[in-house]
Design a protein around this motif. Structure first.
Motif, PDB file in Angstrom:
ATOM      1  N   TYR A   1      15.378  -6.447  12.458  1.00  0.00           N
ATOM      2  CA  TYR A   1      15.161  -5.005  12.595  1.00  0.00           C
ATOM      3  C   TYR A   1      16.194  -4.328  13.489  1.00  0.00           C
ATOM      4  O   TYR A   1      16.683  -3.250  13.177  1.00  0.00           O
ATOM      5  N   ARG A   2      16.525  -4.952  14.617  1.00  0.00           N
ATOM      6  CA  ARG A   2      17.426  -4.311  15.586  1.00  0.00           C
ATOM      7  C   ARG A   2      18.910  -4.549  15.299  1.00  0.00           C
ATOM      8  O   ARG A   2      19.765  -4.001  15.980  1.00  0.00           O
ATOM      9  N   LEU A   3      19.230  -5.369  14.294  1.00  0.00           N
ATOM     10  CA  LEU A   3      20.635  -5.624  13.979  1.00  0.00           C
ATOM     11  C   LEU A   3      21.175  -4.481  13.136  1.00  0.00           C
ATOM     12  O   LEU A   3      20.541  -4.036  12.190  1.00  0.00           O
ATOM     13  N   LYS A   4      22.337  -4.018  13.510  1.00  0.00           N
ATOM     14  CA  LYS A   4      22.877  -2.805  12.902  1.00  0.00           C
ATOM     15  C   LYS A   4      23.769  -3.054  11.690  1.00  0.00           C
ATOM     16  O   LYS A   4      23.962  -2.186  10.862  1.00  0.00           O
ATOM     17  N   ASN A   5      24.354  -4.259  11.596  1.00  0.00           N
ATOM     18  CA  ASN A   5      25.243  -4.527  10.472  1.00  0.00           C
ATOM     19  C   ASN A   5      25.321  -6.027  10.198  1.00  0.00           C
ATOM     20  O   ASN A   5      24.828  -6.838  10.980  1.00  0.00           O
ATOM     21  N   ILE A   6      25.962  -6.367   9.117  1.00  0.00           N
ATOM     22  CA  ILE A   6      26.025  -7.761   8.671  1.00  0.00           C
ATOM     23  C   ILE A   6      26.764  -8.641   9.681  1.00  0.00           C
ATOM     24  O   ILE A   6      26.448  -9.822   9.826  1.00  0.00           O
ATOM     25  N   ASP A   7      27.745  -8.093  10.389  1.00  0.00           N
ATOM     26  CA  ASP A   7      28.474  -8.883  11.395  1.00  0.00           C
ATOM     27  C   ASP A   7      27.529  -9.392  12.474  1.00  0.00           C
ATOM     28  O   ASP A   7      27.658 -10.535  12.929  1.00  0.00           O
TER      29      ASP A   7
ATOM     30  N   PRO B   1       9.486 -12.272  16.666  1.00  0.00           N
ATOM     31  CA  PRO B   1      10.816 -12.448  17.245  1.00  0.00           C
ATOM     32  C   PRO B   1      11.565 -11.131  17.429  1.00  0.00           C
ATOM     33  O   PRO B   1      12.791 -11.101  17.396  1.00  0.00           O
ATOM     34  N   THR B   2      10.841 -10.043  17.653  1.00  0.00           N
ATOM     35  CA  THR B   2      11.467  -8.729  17.757  1.00  0.00           C
ATOM     36  C   THR B   2      12.592  -8.710  18.791  1.00  0.00           C
ATOM     37  O   THR B   2      13.669  -8.189  18.531  1.00  0.00           O
ATOM     38  N   TYR B   3      12.353  -9.291  19.956  1.00  0.00           N
ATOM     39  CA  TYR B   3      13.357  -9.231  21.020  1.00  0.00           C
ATOM     40  C   TYR B   3      14.262 -10.447  21.054  1.00  0.00           C
ATOM     41  O   TYR B   3      15.425 -10.354  21.415  1.00  0.00           O
ATOM     42  N   SER B   4      13.751 -11.593  20.642  1.00  0.00           N
ATOM     43  CA  SER B   4      14.576 -12.806  20.639  1.00  0.00           C
ATOM     44  C   SER B   4      15.421 -12.908  19.370  1.00  0.00           C
ATOM     45  O   SER B   4      16.345 -13.703  19.314  1.00  0.00           O
ATOM     46  N   ILE B   5      15.095 -12.154  18.350  1.00  0.00           N
ATOM     47  CA  ILE B   5      15.715 -12.123  17.025  1.00  0.00           C
ATOM     48  C   ILE B   5      15.357 -13.355  16.192  1.00  0.00           C
ATOM     49  O   ILE B   5      15.120 -13.243  15.008  1.00  0.00           O
ATOM     50  N   VAL B   6      15.282 -14.536  16.809  1.00  0.00           N
ATOM     51  CA  VAL B   6      14.866 -15.724  16.057  1.00  0.00           C
ATOM     52  C   VAL B   6      13.975 -16.603  16.935  1.00  0.00           C
ATOM     53  O   VAL B   6      14.264 -16.794  18.110  1.00  0.00           O
ATOM     54  N   ASN B   7      12.882 -17.078  16.347  1.00  0.00           N
ATOM     55  CA  ASN B   7      12.006 -18.049  16.997  1.00  0.00           C
ATOM     56  C   ASN B   7      12.034 -19.329  16.176  1.00  0.00           C
ATOM     57  O   ASN B   7      12.103 -19.285  14.949  1.00  0.00           O
ATOM     58  N   GLU B   8      11.968 -20.457  16.860  1.00  0.00           N
ATOM     59  CA  GLU B   8      11.979 -21.762  16.206  1.00  0.00           C
ATOM     60  C   GLU B   8      10.601 -22.401  16.350  1.00  0.00           C
ATOM     61  O   GLU B   8      10.025 -22.413  17.429  1.00  0.00           O
ATOM     62  N   TYR B   9      10.093 -22.934  15.243  1.00  0.00           N
ATOM     63  CA  TYR B   9       8.798 -23.605  15.241  1.00  0.00           C
ATOM     64  C   TYR B   9       8.946 -24.982  14.614  1.00  0.00           C
ATOM     65  O   TYR B   9       9.822 -25.198  13.775  1.00  0.00           O
ATOM     66  N   HIS B  10       8.081 -25.873  15.016  1.00  0.00           N
ATOM     67  CA  HIS B  10       8.113 -27.242  14.506  1.00  0.00           C
ATOM     68  C   HIS B  10       6.914 -27.478  13.600  1.00  0.00           C
ATOM     69  O   HIS B  10       5.796 -27.093  13.939  1.00  0.00           O
ATOM     70  N   THR B  11       7.166 -28.097  12.442  1.00  0.00           N
ATOM     71  CA  THR B  11       6.092 -28.490  11.526  1.00  0.00           C
ATOM     72  C   THR B  11       6.368 -29.932  11.112  1.00  0.00           C
ATOM     73  O   THR B  11       7.506 -30.409  11.241  1.00  0.00           O
ATOM     74  N   PRO B  12       5.369 -30.616  10.577  1.00  0.00           N
ATOM     75  CA  PRO B  12       5.602 -31.979  10.077  1.00  0.00           C
ATOM     76  C   PRO B  12       6.671 -32.035   8.978  1.00  0.00           C
ATOM     77  O   PRO B  12       7.304 -33.070   8.788  1.00  0.00           O
TER      78      PRO B  12
END
Length: 133
Positions: A76-82, A55-66
């Protein structure tokens, strides 16, 4: 734990699943250590048929499991907590079977009071040394 070949990731994934108590897994390791490779094996073991990618560019990926949704973050690319809160991380944490967070350092300080696991992958050149807490 130690990984000398790609097939050994499956054993690591099984061991981690057997020890999971919390829905947050911080995944630490330098570039190319195998964080996404581990995540691919983990999701397969959890029964996901989704294609797992970084998820380097999307920041978050969603996956489905049972067992429920798994969110895979790369901070990695986020600069601060905000910026972490701007992506709505709290909502993801509240609605997930598991949240896997790569490069969690920018967010780690704000995890006080939450239960989570930490896994570190160190590339030694010949193998990967893995710790799981």
């Amino acid at each position: 734990m130690k990984v000398d070949s790609i097939n050994e990731w499956q054993n690591i994934a099984e061991q981690v699943i057997s020890k999971l108590q919390y829905n947050i897994l911080l995944l630490k390791g330098n570039l190319g250590a195998g964080k996404t490779t581990f995540t691919q094996f983990l999701l397969k073991k959890l029964g996901s048929e989704d294609e797992v990618s970084s998820p380097t560019y999307s920041i978050v990926n969603e996956y489905h499991t049972p067992k429920g949704k798994v969110y895979h973050f790369d901070l990695y690319r986020l600069k601060n907590i905000d910026e972490v809160y701007d992506i709505g991380i709290e909502e993801y944490l509240d609605n997930a079977f598991l949240c896997i967070i790569e490069w969690p350092e920018v967010y780690e300080e704000d995890l006080h009071g939450l239960n989570y696991h930490t896994m570190s992958i160190i590339n030694t050149g010949e193998s990967r040394e893995i710790t799981f807490e």
